[in-house]
Design a protein around this motif. Structure first.
Motif, PDB file in Angstrom:
ATOM      1  N   ALA A 271      28.129  43.215  40.283  1.00 27.85           N
ATOM      2  CA  ALA A 271      29.029  42.055  40.317  1.00 27.85           C
ATOM      3  C   ALA A 271      29.031  41.267  39.005  1.00 27.85           C
ATOM      4  O   ALA A 271      30.108  40.934  38.494  1.00 27.85           O
ATOM      5  N   PRO A 272      27.864  40.941  38.421  1.00 25.77           N
ATOM      6  CA  PRO A 272      27.907  40.213  37.148  1.00 25.77           C
ATOM      7  C   PRO A 272      28.620  40.997  36.045  1.00 25.77           C
ATOM      8  O   PRO A 272      29.403  40.434  35.272  1.00 25.77           O
ATOM      9  N   LEU A 273      28.360  42.302  35.964  1.00 16.69           N
ATOM     10  CA  LEU A 273      29.001  43.126  34.942  1.00 16.69           C
ATOM     11  C   LEU A 273      30.511  43.137  35.099  1.00 16.69           C
ATOM     12  O   LEU A 273      31.264  43.054  34.120  1.00 16.69           O
ATOM     13  N   LYS A 274      30.965  43.259  36.329  1.00 18.60           N
ATOM     14  CA  LYS A 274      32.415  43.303  36.539  1.00 18.60           C
ATOM     15  C   LYS A 274      33.061  41.971  36.174  1.00 18.60           C
ATOM     16  O   LYS A 274      34.198  41.945  35.677  1.00 18.60           O
ATOM     17  N   ALA A 275      32.358  40.867  36.398  1.00 16.13           N
ATOM     18  CA  ALA A 275      32.881  39.566  35.968  1.00 16.13           C
ATOM     19  C   ALA A 275      33.023  39.535  34.449  1.00 16.13           C
ATOM     20  O   ALA A 275      34.020  39.036  33.912  1.00 16.13           O
ATOM     21  N   VAL A 276      32.029  40.083  33.750  1.00 18.04           N
ATOM     22  CA  VAL A 276      32.049  40.141  32.287  1.00 18.04           C
ATOM     23  C   VAL A 276      33.210  41.006  31.799  1.00 18.04           C
ATOM     24  O   VAL A 276      33.996  40.599  30.924  1.00 18.04           O
ATOM     25  N   LEU A 277      33.333  42.193  32.346  1.00 21.56           N
ATOM     26  CA  LEU A 277      34.327  43.143  31.869  1.00 21.56           C
ATOM     27  C   LEU A 277      35.744  42.709  32.243  1.00 21.56           C
ATOM     28  O   LEU A 277      36.705  43.007  31.519  1.00 21.56           O
ATOM     29  N   ALA A 278      35.864  41.998  33.355  1.00 21.59           N
ATOM     30  CA  ALA A 278      37.165  41.441  33.711  1.00 21.59           C
ATOM     31  C   ALA A 278      37.547  40.328  32.735  1.00 21.59           C
ATOM     32  O   ALA A 278      38.702  40.227  32.305  1.00 21.59           O
ATOM     33  N   HIS A 279      36.571  39.488  32.385  1.00 20.62           N
ATOM     34  CA  HIS A 279      36.834  38.412  31.416  1.00 20.62           C
ATOM     35  C   HIS A 279      37.260  38.992  30.067  1.00 20.62           C
ATOM     36  O   HIS A 279      38.101  38.413  29.362  1.00 20.62           O
ATOM     37  N   ALA A 280      36.713  40.142  29.722  1.00 17.78           N
ATOM     38  CA  ALA A 280      37.079  40.804  28.466  1.00 17.78           C
ATOM     39  C   ALA A 280      38.431  41.505  28.551  1.00 17.78           C
ATOM     40  O   ALA A 280      38.943  41.970  27.527  1.00 17.78           O
ATOM     41  N   GLY A 281      39.001  41.594  29.754  1.00 19.62           N
ATOM     42  CA  GLY A 281      40.288  42.248  29.928  1.00 19.62           C
ATOM     43  C   GLY A 281      40.214  43.750  30.077  1.00 19.62           C
ATOM     44  O   GLY A 281      41.229  44.445  29.985  1.00 19.62           O
ATOM     45  N   TRP A 282      39.019  44.276  30.345  1.00 20.65           N
ATOM     46  CA  TRP A 282      38.840  45.720  30.442  1.00 20.65           C
ATOM     47  C   TRP A 282      39.160  46.264  31.827  1.00 20.65           C
ATOM     48  O   TRP A 282      39.411  47.458  31.968  1.00 20.65           O
ATOM     49  N   MET A 283      39.078  45.421  32.850  1.00 16.67           N
ATOM     50  CA  MET A 283      39.310  45.856  34.232  1.00 16.67           C
ATOM     51  C   MET A 283      39.479  44.639  35.106  1.00 16.67           C
ATOM     52  O   MET A 283      39.289  43.502  34.660  1.00 16.67           O
ATOM     53  N   ARG A 284      39.809  44.857  36.368  1.00 16.40           N
ATOM     54  CA  ARG A 284      39.902  43.766  37.324  1.00 16.40           C
ATOM     55  C   ARG A 284      38.521  43.447  37.888  1.00 16.40           C
ATOM     56  O   ARG A 284      37.656  44.327  37.955  1.00 16.40           O
ATOM     57  N   ASN A 285      38.332  42.228  38.307  1.00 14.76           N
ATOM     58  CA  ASN A 285      37.065  41.816  38.910  1.00 14.76           C
ATOM     59  C   ASN A 285      37.108  42.116  40.404  1.00 14.76           C
ATOM     60  O   ASN A 285      37.165  41.229  41.251  1.00 14.76           O
ATOM     61  N   VAL A 286      37.103  43.399  40.723  1.00 11.47           N
ATOM     62  CA  VAL A 286      37.240  43.867  42.105  1.00 11.47           C
ATOM     63  C   VAL A 286      36.044  44.745  42.455  1.00 11.47           C
ATOM     64  O   VAL A 286      35.702  45.674  41.706  1.00 11.47           O
ATOM     65  N   LEU A 287      35.396  44.449  43.580  1.00 12.92           N
ATOM     66  CA  LEU A 287      34.320  45.271  44.118  1.00 12.92           C
ATOM     67  C   LEU A 287      34.685  45.662  45.543  1.00 12.92           C
ATOM     68  O   LEU A 287      35.560  45.057  46.156  1.00 12.92           O
ATOM     69  N   ARG A 288      34.007  46.645  46.065  1.00  6.63           N
ATOM     70  CA  ARG A 288      34.238  47.047  47.447  1.00  6.63           C
ATOM     71  C   ARG A 288      33.216  46.384  48.360  1.00  6.63           C
ATOM     72  O   ARG A 288      32.007  46.436  48.108  1.00  6.63           O
ATOM     73  N   ALA A 289      33.706  45.763  49.418  1.00 10.03           N
ATOM     74  CA  ALA A 289      32.832  45.114  50.389  1.00 10.03           C
ATOM     75  C   ALA A 289      31.825  46.133  50.935  1.00 10.03           C
ATOM     76  O   ALA A 289      32.154  47.313  51.084  1.00 10.03           O
ATOM     77  N   PRO A 290      30.596  45.689  51.218  1.00  9.41           N
ATOM     78  CA  PRO A 290      30.169  44.286  51.276  1.00  9.41           C
ATOM     79  C   PRO A 290      29.743  43.666  49.946  1.00  9.41           C
ATOM     80  O   PRO A 290      29.222  42.563  49.930  1.00  9.41           O
ATOM     81  N   MET A 291      29.952  44.374  48.813  1.00  6.92           N
ATOM     82  CA  MET A 291      29.690  43.748  47.517  1.00  6.92           C
ATOM     83  C   MET A 291      30.705  42.636  47.284  1.00  6.92           C
ATOM     84  O   MET A 291      31.888  42.793  47.580  1.00  6.92           O
ATOM     85  N   MET A 292      30.228  41.524  46.751  1.00  2.00           N
ATOM     86  CA  MET A 292      31.058  40.352  46.506  1.00  2.00           C
ATOM     87  C   MET A 292      31.068  40.034  45.016  1.00  2.00           C
ATOM     88  O   MET A 292      30.097  40.319  44.302  1.00  2.00           O
ATOM     89  N   GLN A 296      30.868  31.639  40.675  1.00  2.10           N
ATOM     90  CA  GLN A 296      31.505  30.969  39.557  1.00  2.10           C
ATOM     91  C   GLN A 296      30.470  30.481  38.532  1.00  2.10           C
ATOM     92  O   GLN A 296      30.674  30.570  37.329  1.00  2.10           O
ATOM     93  N   ALA A 297      29.339  29.988  39.038  1.00  2.00           N
ATOM     94  CA  ALA A 297      28.303  29.481  38.137  1.00  2.00           C
ATOM     95  C   ALA A 297      27.760  30.590  37.246  1.00  2.00           C
ATOM     96  O   ALA A 297      27.580  30.403  36.029  1.00  2.00           O
ATOM     97  N   LEU A 298      27.504  31.743  37.830  1.00  2.00           N
ATOM     98  CA  LEU A 298      26.987  32.855  37.023  1.00  2.00           C
ATOM     99  C   LEU A 298      28.062  33.365  36.073  1.00  2.00           C
ATOM    100  O   LEU A 298      27.769  33.703  34.915  1.00  2.00           O
ATOM    101  N   ALA A 299      29.305  33.422  36.531  1.00  2.00           N
ATOM    102  CA  ALA A 299      30.385  33.881  35.661  1.00  2.00           C
ATOM    103  C   ALA A 299      30.496  32.994  34.422  1.00  2.00           C
ATOM    104  O   ALA A 299      30.687  33.484  33.295  1.00  2.00           O
ATOM    105  N   GLU A 300      30.353  31.684  34.599  1.00  3.82           N
ATOM    106  CA  GLU A 300      30.408  30.767  33.462  1.00  3.82           C
ATOM    107  C   GLU A 300      29.216  30.978  32.531  1.00  3.82           C
ATOM    108  O   GLU A 300      29.350  30.947  31.301  1.00  3.82           O
ATOM    109  N   ARG A 301      28.043  31.197  33.118  1.00  7.81           N
ATOM    110  CA  ARG A 301      26.850  31.468  32.306  1.00  7.81           C
ATOM    111  C   ARG A 301      27.038  32.740  31.484  1.00  7.81           C
ATOM    112  O   ARG A 301      26.707  32.776  30.282  1.00  7.81           O
ATOM    113  N   LEU A 302      27.594  33.773  32.096  1.00  4.46           N
ATOM    114  CA  LEU A 302      27.818  35.034  31.399  1.00  4.46           C
ATOM    115  C   LEU A 302      28.838  34.882  30.279  1.00  4.46           C
ATOM    116  O   LEU A 302      28.673  35.444  29.195  1.00  4.46           O
ATOM    117  N   ARG A 303      29.893  34.099  30.527  1.00  2.00           N
ATOM    118  CA  ARG A 303      30.888  33.887  29.484  1.00  2.00           C
ATOM    119  C   ARG A 303      30.274  33.178  28.278  1.00  2.00           C
ATOM    120  O   ARG A 303      30.615  33.483  27.125  1.00  2.00           O
TER     121      ARG A 303
END
Length: 316
Positions: A271-292, A296-303
């Protein structure tokens, strides 16, 4: 399907020395995420582009359909389609395919099916999840996989996912099989890690990103890392410095990377990696449930860490 007992390697085979660990499994390998479209289907265009980026960054190889790739949420057909895409985009860069299961016969059949694909660098095989077999059962499982596999086998020691602990003696016994050549080490036992490095028959690749520095500095072969999707060139350079024995330079580089590694695993991977790569425009921030998705707090920290890393690269 009836599975015959795994063959035993000849007792006359020569004993390997520490220098003989499989040379192809060295350096920095990337455990690839699997990008998804908005409807949850695999985004093969983004996956091919990601593979190309990792190749151009100088990594030693790629792992498709590991735990970072959400393989457990992919159908068997989807897993093979992911493999197809990665192999085509890798353009000869070594590719390892992750395999998992708990039904011996079915998992053996899945491994055998890989013979129909272009030659793979290896197959990554964990212990059967949920079953929690004895050490004898684990020996039978991995030897059966190696007997069936068209490619070298990397043992995936990850007890916190499988519930099965591979003892040091079990791993040393598995090292006698001619097709069991490496280990992705997530066992959390540094004494076992050092024993395998000292024995030398298995290439020891850490699967715990926070242990890249210590494992390679101790003589391990490298890493299969997830956090290295970003700042990839720095991770590649880190492993090269460690292999060359340049510890002061490697230590400085590692101290800059460690906060990034820690943030990438602050919530369940990937999940953290996908938030990073989505922010970079490389892919969508989509995971398959039950992964969430990452919070928002971690996404901001990663950015923030992404921006700091980019600035560091420009000033280097």
């Amino acid at each position: 399907m009836t599975v015959s007992a795994p063959s035993s390697p000849s007792p006359a085979a020569p004993t390997a020395t520490p220098a003989s660990a499989e040379p192809r499994f060295r350096g920095l390998w990337i455990a690839l995420v699997t990008p998804f479209l908005g409807d949850g289907s695999v985004d093969h265009i983004a996956l091919a582009a990601l593979t190309a980026r990792m190749r151009s960054a100088g990594v030693s190889g790629l792992v498709a359909c590991g735990s970072t790739g959400e393989a457990a949420a992919l159908s068997k057909a989807e897993q093979l389609q992911v493999l197809d895409t990665v192999l085509q985009a890798a353009h000869g860069l070594p590719v390892v395919m992750g395999m998992s299961g708990y039904h011996l016969g079915q998992t053996v059949e899945q491994v055998q099916a890989l013979a129909a694909y272009p030659p793979l660098a290896g197959v990554l095989v964990p212990a059967p999840h949920y079953i929690r077999p004895s050490q004898e059962g684990l020996l039978h499982w991995f030897n059966a996989m190696a007997d069936a596999s068209p490619a070298p086998v990397i043992v995936y020691d990850i007890p916190y996912r499988t519930g099965a602990v591979l003892a040091t003696d079990t791993l040393l016994s598995l090292a006698r099989h001619p097709r069991i050549v490496a280990i992705k080490d997530c066992g959390g036992d540094m004494a076992k890690t050092q024993a395998l490095i000292a024995d030398g028959r298995l290439a020891v690749l850490t699967g715990e990103d926070a242990q890249i520095f210590s494992t390679v500095a101790l003589g391990g072969a490298g890493a299969i890392a997830a956090s290295a999707h970003w700042q990839t060139e720095r991770f590649v350079e880190l492993v090269r410095l460690l292999e060359a024995g340049h510890l002061p330079q490697a230590r400085t580089l590692w101290q800059g990377l460690l906060p990034w590694v820690q943030a990438c695993f602050a919530e369940p991977n990937p999940a953290p990696l996908k938030a990073v790569l989505a922010h970079a425009g490389w892919m969508r921030n989509v995971l398959r449930a039950p992964m969430m998705p990452a919070s928002q707090a971690l996404a901001e920290r990663l950015r923030g860490l992404m921006a700091a890393g980019e600035l560091g690269e420009r000033s280097a």
